[in-house]
Scaffold this motif. Structure first.
Motif, PDB file in Angstrom:
ATOM      1  N   PRO A   3       0.802  -1.232   0.000  1.00  0.00           N
ATOM      2  CA  PRO A   3       0.000   0.000   0.000  1.00  0.00           C
ATOM      3  C   PRO A   3       0.830   1.276   0.000  1.00  0.00           C
ATOM      4  CG  PRO A   3       0.018  -0.988   2.182  1.00  0.00           C
ATOM      5  CD  PRO A   3       0.677  -1.971   1.270  1.00  0.00           C
ATOM      6  N   GLY A   4       2.129   1.163   0.232  1.00  0.00           N
ATOM      7  CA  GLY A   4       2.958   2.346   0.139  1.00  0.00           C
ATOM      8  C   GLY A   4       2.960   2.920  -1.266  1.00  0.00           C
ATOM      9  N   VAL A   5       2.962   2.049  -2.279  1.00  0.00           N
ATOM     10  CA  VAL A   5       2.903   2.474  -3.681  1.00  0.00           C
ATOM     11  C   VAL A   5       1.456   2.575  -4.149  1.00  0.00           C
ATOM     12  CG1 VAL A   5       3.452   1.835  -6.060  1.00  0.00           C
ATOM     13  CG2 VAL A   5       5.164   1.569  -4.268  1.00  0.00           C
ATOM     14  N   TYR A   6       0.710   1.483  -3.975  1.00  0.00           N
ATOM     15  CA  TYR A   6      -0.685   1.455  -4.431  1.00  0.00           C
ATOM     16  C   TYR A   6      -1.600   1.949  -3.310  1.00  0.00           C
ATOM     17  CZ  TYR A   6       1.561  -1.649  -7.820  1.00  0.00           C
ATOM     18  OH  TYR A   6       2.406  -2.190  -8.771  1.00  0.00           O
ATOM     19  N   ASN A   7      -1.486   3.227  -2.974  1.00  0.00           N
ATOM     20  CA  ASN A   7      -2.223   3.752  -1.817  1.00  0.00           C
ATOM     21  C   ASN A   7      -3.640   4.195  -2.158  1.00  0.00           C
ATOM     22  OD1 ASN A   7      -1.506   6.047  -3.288  1.00  0.00           O
ATOM     23  ND2 ASN A   7      -1.189   7.301  -1.463  1.00  0.00           N
ATOM     24  N   LYS A   8      -4.088   3.973  -3.383  1.00  0.00           N
ATOM     25  CA  LYS A   8      -5.471   4.236  -3.801  1.00  0.00           C
ATOM     26  C   LYS A   8      -5.892   5.675  -3.519  1.00  0.00           C
ATOM     27  CE  LYS A   8      -8.389   0.786  -3.191  1.00  0.00           C
ATOM     28  NZ  LYS A   8      -9.164  -0.304  -2.574  1.00  0.00           N
ATOM     29  N   VAL A   9      -4.991   6.603  -3.761  1.00  0.00           N
ATOM     30  CA  VAL A   9      -5.305   8.008  -3.550  1.00  0.00           C
ATOM     31  C   VAL A   9      -6.220   8.491  -4.678  1.00  0.00           C
ATOM     32  CG1 VAL A   9      -3.275   8.805  -4.807  1.00  0.00           C
ATOM     33  CG2 VAL A   9      -4.341  10.292  -3.127  1.00  0.00           C
ATOM     34  N   THR A  10      -7.192   9.319  -4.303  1.00  0.00           N
ATOM     35  CA  THR A  10      -8.168   9.841  -5.260  1.00  0.00           C
ATOM     36  C   THR A  10      -8.157  11.360  -5.228  1.00  0.00           C
ATOM     37  OG1 THR A  10      -9.556   7.898  -4.893  1.00  0.00           O
ATOM     38  CG2 THR A  10     -10.578   9.783  -5.985  1.00  0.00           C
ATOM     39  N   GLY A  11      -8.168  11.974  -6.400  1.00  0.00           N
ATOM     40  CA  GLY A  11      -8.178  13.429  -6.476  1.00  0.00           C
ATOM     41  C   GLY A  11      -8.172  13.892  -7.915  1.00  0.00           C
ATOM     42  N   ASN A  50      -6.501  27.512  -2.338  1.00  0.00           N
ATOM     43  CA  ASN A  50      -5.305  28.024  -1.680  1.00  0.00           C
ATOM     44  C   ASN A  50      -4.190  26.986  -1.617  1.00  0.00           C
ATOM     45  OD1 ASN A  50      -6.621  26.376   0.149  1.00  0.00           O
ATOM     46  ND2 ASN A  50      -5.934  27.536   1.941  1.00  0.00           N
ATOM     47  N   GLU A  51      -4.415  25.821  -2.203  1.00  0.00           N
ATOM     48  CA  GLU A  51      -3.357  24.801  -2.277  1.00  0.00           C
ATOM     49  C   GLU A  51      -3.025  24.494  -3.734  1.00  0.00           C
ATOM     50  OE1 GLU A  51      -4.477  21.465   0.083  1.00  0.00           O
ATOM     51  OE2 GLU A  51      -4.333  22.552   1.978  1.00  0.00           O
ATOM     52  N   GLY A  52      -4.025  24.183  -4.539  1.00  0.00           N
ATOM     53  CA  GLY A  52      -3.794  23.997  -5.964  1.00  0.00           C
ATOM     54  C   GLY A  52      -3.310  22.623  -6.350  1.00  0.00           C
ATOM     55  N   ILE A  53      -3.497  22.320  -7.614  1.00  0.00           N
ATOM     56  CA  ILE A  53      -3.196  20.984  -8.101  1.00  0.00           C
ATOM     57  C   ILE A  53      -1.696  20.739  -8.273  1.00  0.00           C
ATOM     58  CG2 ILE A  53      -3.448  21.652 -10.528  1.00  0.00           C
ATOM     59  CD1 ILE A  53      -4.636  18.882 -11.035  1.00  0.00           C
ATOM     60  N   PHE A  54      -0.895  21.809  -8.431  1.00  0.00           N
ATOM     61  CA  PHE A  54       0.537  21.632  -8.636  1.00  0.00           C
ATOM     62  C   PHE A  54       1.366  22.129  -7.454  1.00  0.00           C
ATOM     63  CE2 PHE A  54      -1.164  22.126 -13.022  1.00  0.00           C
ATOM     64  CZ  PHE A  54      -0.926  20.821 -13.441  1.00  0.00           C
ATOM     65  N   ALA A  92       3.897   0.184 -19.481  1.00  0.00           N
ATOM     66  CA  ALA A  92       4.403   1.206 -18.571  1.00  0.00           C
ATOM     67  C   ALA A  92       3.272   2.179 -18.258  1.00  0.00           C
ATOM     68  CB  ALA A  92       5.585   1.946 -19.188  1.00  0.00           C
ATOM     69  N   SER A  93       3.270   2.691 -17.024  1.00  0.00           N
ATOM     70  CA  SER A  93       2.223   3.610 -16.576  1.00  0.00           C
ATOM     71  C   SER A  93       2.842   4.753 -15.777  1.00  0.00           C
ATOM     72  CB  SER A  93       1.192   2.886 -15.702  1.00  0.00           C
ATOM     73  OG  SER A  93       0.714   1.711 -16.321  1.00  0.00           O
ATOM     74  N   LEU A  94       2.235   5.924 -15.908  1.00  0.00           N
ATOM     75  CA  LEU A  94       2.681   7.092 -15.162  1.00  0.00           C
ATOM     76  C   LEU A  94       1.461   7.961 -14.882  1.00  0.00           C
ATOM     77  CD1 LEU A  94       5.015   8.884 -14.054  1.00  0.00           C
ATOM     78  CD2 LEU A  94       5.085   9.973 -16.321  1.00  0.00           C
ATOM     79  N   ASN A  95       1.283   8.346 -13.602  1.00  0.00           N
ATOM     80  CA  ASN A  95       0.156   9.224 -13.286  1.00  0.00           C
ATOM     81  C   ASN A  95       0.501  10.189 -12.164  1.00  0.00           C
ATOM     82  OD1 ASN A  95      -0.803   7.966 -10.613  1.00  0.00           O
ATOM     83  ND2 ASN A  95      -0.996   6.194 -11.987  1.00  0.00           N
ATOM     84  N   PHE A  96      -0.266  11.253 -12.122  1.00  0.00           N
ATOM     85  CA  PHE A  96      -0.083  12.334 -11.152  1.00  0.00           C
ATOM     86  C   PHE A  96      -1.444  12.666 -10.550  1.00  0.00           C
ATOM     87  CE2 PHE A  96      -0.526  16.881 -10.328  1.00  0.00           C
ATOM     88  CZ  PHE A  96       0.504  17.119  -9.420  1.00  0.00           C
ATOM     89  N   ILE A  97      -1.551  12.556  -9.208  1.00  0.00           N
ATOM     90  CA  ILE A  97      -2.824  12.814  -8.522  1.00  0.00           C
ATOM     91  C   ILE A  97      -2.584  13.792  -7.377  1.00  0.00           C
ATOM     92  CG2 ILE A  97      -4.779  11.826  -7.275  1.00  0.00           C
ATOM     93  CD1 ILE A  97      -4.581  10.807 -10.110  1.00  0.00           C
ATOM     94  N   ALA A  98      -3.406  14.828  -7.322  1.00  0.00           N
ATOM     95  CA  ALA A  98      -3.374  15.785  -6.212  1.00  0.00           C
ATOM     96  C   ALA A  98      -4.618  15.534  -5.356  1.00  0.00           C
ATOM     97  CB  ALA A  98      -3.362  17.219  -6.730  1.00  0.00           C
ATOM     98  N   GLN A  99      -4.403  15.061  -4.115  1.00  0.00           N
ATOM     99  CA  GLN A  99      -5.538  14.766  -3.242  1.00  0.00           C
ATOM    100  C   GLN A  99      -6.393  16.001  -2.981  1.00  0.00           C
ATOM    101  OE1 GLN A  99      -2.858  11.940  -0.515  1.00  0.00           O
ATOM    102  NE2 GLN A  99      -4.824  12.361   0.405  1.00  0.00           N
ATOM    103  N   ASP A 100      -5.768  17.133  -2.850  1.00  0.00           N
ATOM    104  CA  ASP A 100      -6.481  18.370  -2.529  1.00  0.00           C
ATOM    105  C   ASP A 100      -6.321  19.407  -3.634  1.00  0.00           C
ATOM    106  OD1 ASP A 100      -7.187  17.296   0.024  1.00  0.00           O
ATOM    107  OD2 ASP A 100      -5.176  17.804   0.747  1.00  0.00           O
ATOM    108  N   GLY A 101      -6.263  18.942  -4.871  1.00  0.00           N
ATOM    109  CA  GLY A 101      -6.043  19.848  -5.980  1.00  0.00           C
ATOM    110  C   GLY A 101      -7.212  20.768  -6.265  1.00  0.00           C
ATOM    111  N   GLU A 102      -8.387  20.481  -5.680  1.00  0.00           N
ATOM    112  CA  GLU A 102      -9.548  21.343  -5.913  1.00  0.00           C
ATOM    113  C   GLU A 102      -9.583  22.546  -4.978  1.00  0.00           C
ATOM    114  OE1 GLU A 102     -10.959  18.885  -2.450  1.00  0.00           O
ATOM    115  OE2 GLU A 102      -9.532  18.751  -4.100  1.00  0.00           O
ATOM    116  N   ILE A 103      -8.716  22.565  -3.957  1.00  0.00           N
ATOM    117  CA  ILE A 103      -8.707  23.666  -2.984  1.00  0.00           C
ATOM    118  C   ILE A 103      -7.886  24.819  -3.551  1.00  0.00           C
ATOM    119  CG2 ILE A 103      -8.101  24.343  -0.643  1.00  0.00           C
ATOM    120  CD1 ILE A 103      -8.414  21.431   0.180  1.00  0.00           C
TER     121      ILE A 103
END
Length: 537
Positions: free
Chosen positions: A313-321, A354-358, A341-352
């Motif tokens: 679960p350290g890698v496959y932590n099922k984070v959603t965002g 004052n924090e932002g997706i990047f 091969a796979s590559l992805n980028f997920i921001a858990q709080d990217g909708e906020i």
């Protein structure tokens, strides 16, 4: 009767008529003598010619092109000749069994052949017309029904919300409990002291997928979800090693207690191919484990979450965002193994805002995987980097806390599986190992929330078609991630048997045993069980 027929039949006619005239005592002579006048004799002779022509056709007509001794399948007109012989029956051969396809044809012969084929086509057409006349009433009724169906289909298409959207649903009823499970005081308004949660509960988890395709190859997925698991239920609690894969909470009450279950959107993304080997995904609600070529495991109990992610679960932590992803699959023949091969980028709080997706404060997760998936085995290595706010699921103790301050995580995993080609006494085997390195530090005020390094592993066996086709059974053993002062490495064991009642309904009893859990009471090892009934439509 045409001139060519007369020419063809002249030898035959003379061969029959002249001998007959020389023997007036024959039946033919008698018939001729009974006729009065030249016109009657001419009519009689013409009818005789027609009868002779029909007899000649009958004697020489073939039913298969193979009856011609010199015709070969390699001949350029073989197929055309086959159609004329077998479909229309309008090709005759010579008495010696040959067709003489290389011999020149006169215009008279061509006319005779064409006339014979037209006669056959006319016969077929007349037969079809007779059948149509005979079933005229039935055809009229059938036409009326087709017209009615077309009108109903037109109305349905005009009234439906989309011609490309399909609804797929999954409902899980979960009856289960964990004796001696301990949960501490939780934050609420007012604070809620939960204590031991060792009662049997009956919960549900509902998932509705609205899958839309605009080209037949792309996918716009909108998923609605509802569940009544509370935050204190051992099957849903964030720090519980009994966390289930099918346990969600959409309860609107304080800390998930005493509220009203709601229906919420928990997936919203668009997926489309680029070329023949790449698939791109972008969405406002997307999960990192769902933008991978595959999860390297053959163990499919769908019970404890830790075993659903290959024990890492350290890698496959099922984070959603909010995020993006790309998957490359090697183009091979269908059924063959392929590199991916796979590559992805997920921001858990990217909708906020004052924090932002990047922004690093947006709890960023970057996951990469490289592997090979064969016909009955697969393996992959993977890596995930996490920034402030990210966490590792299904951990024990402080390793389950979110990263704080300047902390960031680097998680690595290697996992694979093998399946027998045919089901039987030999089970599939799945193994995995993961390690998470935490760097940086948090503020002193948040020292109790610091996350630490951790490692995990698992081994699982699964028998498909166990005792009956469609059923499955399995056992998994593994060590969950754990770290922190006074926290020992926990060991988890899961047993299950999935009974496939129908194609859409299954019942899965499962038993769990866990040692060294931070939720145990009086140093007792924990055990529990569930009966999960799943409906799919």
């Amino acid at each position: 009767m045409n001139q060519f027929h007369r020419l063809l039949l002249a030898p035959a006619i003379f061969g029959v008529v002249l001998p007959a005239l020389a023997a007036p005592d024959t039946a033919f002579a008698n018939e001729i003598s009974s006729l009065n006048g030249r016109e009657a004799i001419n009519d009689y002779m013409e009818q005789q010619e027609i009868d002779e022509l029909k007899a000649w056709r009958s004697r020489n007509q073939v039913t298969s092109v193979n009856q011609f001794s010199e015709v070969r399948p390699t001949d350029w007109a073989y197929q055309a000749l086959t159609n004329l012989v077998e479909k229309y029956g309008c090709v005759a051969g010579y008495p010696n069994g040959t067709y003489k396809g290389g011999q020149a044809m006169t215009r008279y012969e061509a006319a005779a052949l064409l006339n014979a084929c037209l006669d056959r086509v006319t016969e077929v057409t007349d037969e079809l017309q007779r059948l149509m006349d005979e079933f005229k009433k039935e055809l009229a009724v059938l036409k009326g029904r087709v017209d009615g169906l077309e009108a109903k289909v037109g109305t349905l298409e005009a009234q439906q919300f989309s011609t490309t959207t399909k609804l797929k649903g999954e409902v899980n009823f979960i009856l289960g409990g964990v004796p001696d499970y301990n949960s501490d005081t939780r934050v609420g308004t007012p604070p809620v002291t939960v204590g031991r949660q060792d009662r049997t509960t009956f919960n549900y988890d509902l998932r509705l997928n609205l899958d839309t395709s605009f080209t037949g190859k792309d996918l716009l997925r909108t998923r609605l979800r509802s569940g009544n698991f509370t935050a204190f239920n051992p099957f849903n609690a964030g720090d519980s090693l009994f966390k289930l894969d099918k346990a969600s909470s959409t309860n609107a009450g304080a800390s998930g207690v005493g509220g009203i279950d709601t229906l919420s959107i928990d997936r919203l993304y668009y997926q489309f191919p680029v070329g023949k080997q790449f698939t791109l995904t972008a969405g406002a609600l997307v999960r990192n484990t769902e933008i991978l070529a595959f999860i390297p495991t053959a163990y499919r109990s769908q019970l404890i979450d830790f075993f659903a992610v290959a024990g890492t679960p350290g890698v496959y932590n099922k984070v959603t965002g909010q995020g993006f992803g790309a998957v490359w699959k090697q183009k091979v023949a269908k059924g063959q193994g392929f590199w991916n091969a796979s590559l992805n980028f997920i921001a858990q709080d990217g909708e906020i805002s004052n924090e932002g997706i990047f922004d690093s404060d947006g709890s960023l997760n970057t996951t990469a995987q490289f592997g090979y998936k064969g016909t009955n085995w697969g393996a992959a290595v993977a890596y995930r980097n996490g920034t402030f706010g990210t966490r590792t699921i299904n951990a024990n103790g402080t390793a389950n806390k979110s990263l704080v301050g300047s902390q960031d995580s680097n998680s690595f995993s290697i996992a694979g599986y093998w399946q027998p080609v045919e089901t039987g006494i030999m089970p599939s085997i799945s193994v995995g190992y993961g390690f998470t390195d935490i760097s940086g530090s948090g503020s002193p005020a948040a020292a109790s929330s610091w996350a630490d390094d951790s490692q995990s592993w698992y081994v699982a066996l699964q028998w498909d078609d166990a005792f009956a086709k469609g059923n499955s059974a399995g056992i998994a053993l593994g060590q969950n991630p754990s770290a922190g002062t006074g926290i020992d490495d926990p060991l988890s064991i899961e047993l299950f048997y999935k009974y496939q009642v129908t194609d859409n309904i299954s019942i899965t009893p499962g038993l769990f045993y866990i040692t060294n859990s931070s939720n145990q009471v009086n140093d007792k090892d924990l055990w529990g069980g569930v009966i999960q009934t799943q409906f799919r439509f």
